[in-house]
Design a protein around this motif. Structure first.
Motif, short mmCIF file in Angstrom:
data_model
loop_
_atom_site.label_atom_id
_atom_site.label_comp_id
_atom_site.label_asym_id
_atom_site.label_seq_id
_atom_site.Cartn_x
_atom_site.Cartn_y
_atom_site.Cartn_z
N LEU A 167 0.84 -1.20 0.00
CA LEU A 167 0.00 0.00 0.00
C LEU A 167 0.86 1.24 0.00
CD1 LEU A 167 -2.78 1.49 0.44
CD2 LEU A 167 -2.32 1.27 2.90
N CYS A 168 0.49 2.21 -0.84
CA CYS A 168 1.05 3.56 -0.78
C CYS A 168 -0.14 4.52 -0.82
CB CYS A 168 2.00 3.83 -1.94
SG CYS A 168 2.64 5.52 -1.97
N ALA A 169 -0.25 5.39 0.17
CA ALA A 169 -1.41 6.29 0.27
C ALA A 169 -1.03 7.75 0.15
CB ALA A 169 -2.16 6.03 1.59
N SER A 170 0.09 8.04 -0.49
CA SER A 170 0.52 9.42 -0.67
C SER A 170 -0.31 10.12 -1.74
CB SER A 170 1.99 9.47 -1.09
OG SER A 170 2.83 8.92 -0.09
N ARG A 171 -0.43 11.43 -1.59
CA ARG A 171 -1.10 12.25 -2.59
C ARG A 171 -0.29 12.21 -3.89
NH1 ARG A 171 -1.23 17.87 -3.98
NH2 ARG A 171 -3.34 18.54 -4.58
N PHE A 172 -0.98 12.26 -5.02
CA PHE A 172 -0.30 12.21 -6.32
C PHE A 172 0.23 13.60 -6.66
CE2 PHE A 172 -2.66 8.33 -6.36
CZ PHE A 172 -1.91 7.46 -7.13
N ALA A 173 1.44 13.87 -6.18
CA ALA A 173 2.12 15.14 -6.43
C ALA A 173 3.55 14.84 -6.82
CB ALA A 173 2.05 16.03 -5.19
N GLY A 174 4.24 15.85 -7.35
CA GLY A 174 5.55 15.64 -7.93
C GLY A 174 6.59 15.09 -6.99
N ASP A 175 6.51 15.44 -5.70
CA ASP A 175 7.54 15.02 -4.76
C ASP A 175 7.25 13.68 -4.11
OD1 ASP A 175 5.39 15.97 -3.29
OD2 ASP A 175 6.65 16.73 -1.65
N LYS A 176 6.16 13.03 -4.48
CA LYS A 176 5.77 11.77 -3.83
C LYS A 176 6.34 10.54 -4.54
CE LYS A 176 3.58 13.81 -0.56
NZ LYS A 176 4.18 13.85 0.81
N GLY A 177 6.93 10.70 -5.70
CA GLY A 177 7.70 9.62 -6.32
C GLY A 177 6.90 8.52 -6.98
N HIS A 178 5.64 8.78 -7.36
CA HIS A 178 4.84 7.71 -7.94
C HIS A 178 5.40 7.20 -9.27
CE1 HIS A 178 1.77 9.32 -5.12
NE2 HIS A 178 1.41 8.04 -5.06
N LYS A 179 6.00 8.08 -10.04
CA LYS A 179 6.51 7.66 -11.35
C LYS A 179 7.57 6.58 -11.21
CE LYS A 179 8.38 9.33 -15.74
NZ LYS A 179 9.32 8.20 -15.85
N TYR A 180 8.56 6.83 -10.35
CA TYR A 180 9.60 5.80 -10.21
C TYR A 180 9.09 4.61 -9.40
CZ TYR A 180 11.31 6.17 -5.37
OH TYR A 180 11.43 6.09 -4.01
N LEU A 181 8.10 4.82 -8.54
CA LEU A 181 7.50 3.69 -7.82
C LEU A 181 6.85 2.73 -8.80
CD1 LEU A 181 6.67 2.26 -5.20
CD2 LEU A 181 4.67 3.78 -5.09
N ILE A 182 6.15 3.26 -9.79
CA ILE A 182 5.53 2.40 -10.80
C ILE A 182 6.59 1.72 -11.65
CG2 ILE A 182 4.04 2.42 -12.84
CD1 ILE A 182 2.47 4.72 -11.41
N ASP A 183 7.66 2.44 -11.98
CA ASP A 183 8.78 1.81 -12.69
C ASP A 183 9.38 0.68 -11.86
OD1 ASP A 183 8.59 3.44 -14.91
OD2 ASP A 183 10.05 4.90 -14.17
N SER A 184 9.41 0.85 -10.55
CA SER A 184 9.94 -0.19 -9.65
C SER A 184 9.08 -1.44 -9.72
CB SER A 184 9.99 0.32 -8.21
OG SER A 184 10.77 1.49 -8.09
N VAL A 185 7.76 -1.25 -9.79
CA VAL A 185 6.85 -2.38 -9.89
C VAL A 185 7.07 -3.13 -11.20
CG1 VAL A 185 4.41 -3.04 -10.09
CG2 VAL A 185 5.13 -1.39 -8.35
N LYS A 186 7.31 -2.39 -12.27
CA LYS A 186 7.57 -3.04 -13.55
C LYS A 186 8.79 -3.94 -13.44
CE LYS A 186 7.20 -3.86 -17.96
NZ LYS A 186 6.09 -4.69 -18.49
N ARG A 187 9.85 -3.44 -12.81
CA ARG A 187 11.05 -4.27 -12.63
C ARG A 187 10.78 -5.45 -11.72
NH1 ARG A 187 15.58 -4.68 -9.12
NH2 ARG A 187 17.42 -5.48 -10.24
N LEU A 188 9.96 -5.21 -10.67
CA LEU A 188 9.65 -6.27 -9.72
C LEU A 188 8.99 -7.46 -10.40
CD1 LEU A 188 9.65 -7.10 -6.69
CD2 LEU A 188 7.40 -5.99 -6.50
N THR A 189 8.17 -7.20 -11.41
CA THR A 189 7.50 -8.30 -12.11
C THR A 189 8.50 -9.22 -12.81
OG1 THR A 189 7.21 -6.99 -14.14
CG2 THR A 189 5.42 -6.92 -12.51
N THR A 190 9.71 -8.72 -13.04
CA THR A 190 10.72 -9.52 -13.75
C THR A 190 11.68 -10.25 -12.81
OG1 THR A 190 12.37 -7.74 -13.91
CG2 THR A 190 10.65 -7.82 -15.61
N ILE A 191 11.62 -9.95 -11.50
CA ILE A 191 12.61 -10.53 -10.59
C ILE A 191 11.99 -11.38 -9.48
CG2 ILE A 191 14.32 -8.72 -11.03
CD1 ILE A 191 13.54 -7.41 -8.38
N THR A 192 10.66 -11.47 -9.43
CA THR A 192 10.03 -12.31 -8.42
C THR A 192 8.88 -13.09 -9.03
OG1 THR A 192 9.00 -12.36 -6.21
CG2 THR A 192 8.40 -10.53 -7.65
#
Length: 367
Positions: free
Chosen positions: A191-216
C-alpha cells in the motif's frame, strides 16, 4: 486552562491537518481550550467544527500581511487567546507580526518539512526570529534545516509526530480491501497512500513495480490510494507499462485503517518527508515499511527499530530489490512487523507526544 489558537493557511486533508486535528482531539478540554483560524477552508474545518471547536476565517494573502496580523491580533483579544500554534511560514509570519498589536500572545511554530529556504527568506527568518517564542521540528533533520534557514537553535525542540496504538489495533480479518479488489488472502499486498504530487515519487515507484515483475514469482498487488494533480499521468503510465493487473488505484479514502489491515507492507516513495503520519500509522497497524532515505524517515526506519528497509529515492532498482526481499523472506517480514509495533510504543506513542508538546507550550508562555 491555556487558550490555544491553531492557525493554518489551508485546512485540507494532508499530514499537517492530521497533526492539528490530533492535537485538538487529545489536548482540548484536558490541557488547552482549542480554537482554530484558517485562510482556505476544507475537510479540517468540518472536522473541528464537529468537535465543537470555534473556527474563524482570516484572509492571509502573503507572509508580510499586516492587515491579516491586525485581524489575528483582534481575534486573539476577542477569544482571550494565550498562544498561537502555526504550521507554515505565511501564518507563522502573520502570528509573529500580530504580537505588535497584541503583546499578550505567544507564538509556537511546528515545521513539517525538511526544505532549504532561499536567501531572502533566510534573511527575513533571522529578522523575525527575535519575535519567536518556541519552535518544534518533527525530525532531527528538520531541526538542522531550521537552523540553516536562519532560526535560533536554542528555541527549537525535536518532537516526533505520534499516534495512538489503540486506534490502529485490530485483526487483519476486519479489512474489506481484498474483497473489494478481488484479491486472495495469499496475494502479497503493498500500500502507498501518498497524494499524487511531484515530490511523492509515484513515477519511479511504478517503474519499480515493472522491474519487480521480472525478478520475483510471488503474486503481488500495489494499491495506490489518494488523489492529486498527477493521478491521471500515473494511471496512464500503468496502462502503458501493462501493469493493470498488479497496480490498483482506489482514490482518496477515509477508511485508511481498513487499507492498512488489508495490506502486508507499506511503501513510502517520497522525495520530501519530515515525519510521515502515514508511515507511523501503518506501523501502528502492524505493517513493515519500505521508505526512502529522505527527511525524517531515518528517524523511523533504522537498524535499531528493525521495522523495515530504507531505499534510495528515485531508484527503481533499490526500491524493487527491497520489495522483493520483504515479499520473499517471511521471517524478515514478521520480524519487521514486530519491530514496527515495538517502535511505535517506544518512540511514537501519542500520550508521550502530548506531554512534550504541552511542555513546549509552557516554555513559550514562560519566555
Amino acid at each position: 486552562m491555556m487558550k490555544v489558537l491553531y492557525l493554518l493557511n489551508f485546512a485540507g486533508k494532508a499530514g499537517t491537518e492530521r497533526y492539528v486535528e490530533t492535537l485538538v482531539r487529545y489536548l482540548n478540554h484536558t490541557k488547552v481550550e482549542a480554537h482554530f483560524a484558517y485562510n482556505e477552508g476544507g475537510l479540517l474545518v468540518e472536522r473541528l467544527e464537529a468537535l465543537g471547536v470555534p473556527c474563524r476565517r482570516i484572509e492571509m494573502r502573503r507572509r508580510f500581511d499586516f492587515r491579516a496580523a491586525r485581524e489575528l491580533a483582534a481575534l486573539c483579544k476577542e477569544w482571550d487567546i494565550d498562544l498561537v500554534h502555526c504550521h507554515y511560514l505565511r501564518e507563522h509570519y502573520t502570528a509573529l507580526l500580530a504580537k505588535k498589536y497584541n503583546p499578550h500572545i505567544r507564538v509556537i511554530y511546528t515545521n513539517h518539512f525538511v526544505m532549504a529556504n532561499d536567501a531572502v527568506t533566510r534573511l527575513s527568518n533571522r529578522w523575525m526570529d527575535k519575535r519567536q517564542d518556541q519552535m518544534i521540528a518533527v525530525c532531527n533533520r528538520g531541526r538542522e534545516q531550521l537552523i540553516r534557514n536562519g532560526w535560533s537553535g536554542e528555541r527549537i525542540q525535536v518532537i516526533f509526530n505520534s499516534v495512538d496504538p489503540a486506534v490502529w489495533a485490530g485483526d487483519r480479518s476486519e479489512s474489506t480491501l481484498r474483497q473489494e479488489l478481488g484479491l486472495s488472502d495469499d496475494r502479497f499486498v503493498m500500500l502507498c497512500a501518498s497524494r499524487f504530487a511531484g515530490d511523492k515519487g509515484h513515477k519511479y515507484l511504478i517503474d519499480s513495480v515493472k522491474r519487480l515483475t521480472t525478478i520475483t514469482g510471488v503474486p503481488f498487488t500495489l494499491v495506490l490510494a489518494g488523489d492529486g494533480p498527477l493521478l491521471e499521468p500515473a494511471k496512464a503510465q500503468v496502462k502503458e507499462l501493462g501493469l493493470e493487473d498488479c497496480v490498483k488505484f482506489i482514490g482518496f479514502r477515509k477508511d485508511i485503517k481498513n487499507l492498512y489491515k488489508g495490506s502486508d507492507l507499506y511503501v513510502n516513495s517520497s522525495e520530501h518527508e519530515a515525519l510521515s503520519y502515514l508511515i507511523i500509522e501503518a506501523m501502528a497497524a502492524g505493517l513493515p515499511v519500505i521508505a526512502t532515505d529522505m527527511g525524517g524517515n531515518r528517524d523511523i526506519v533504522n537498524d535499531e527499530a528493525g521495522c523495515g528497509l530504507l531505499v534510495k529515492y528515485d531508484d527503481p532498482v533499490s526500491m524493487s530489490d527491497a520489495m522483493k526481499r520483504l515479499m520473499e523472506d517471511k521471517e524478515l517480514l514478521e520480524s519487521c512487523r514486530q519491530g514496527a509495533l515495538r517502535t511505535i510504543d517506544e518512540k511514537f506513542e501519542i500520550h508521550k507526544w502530548m506531554d512534550k508538546t504541552f511542555a513546549a507550550y509552557q516554555a513559550a508562555m514562560n519566555r
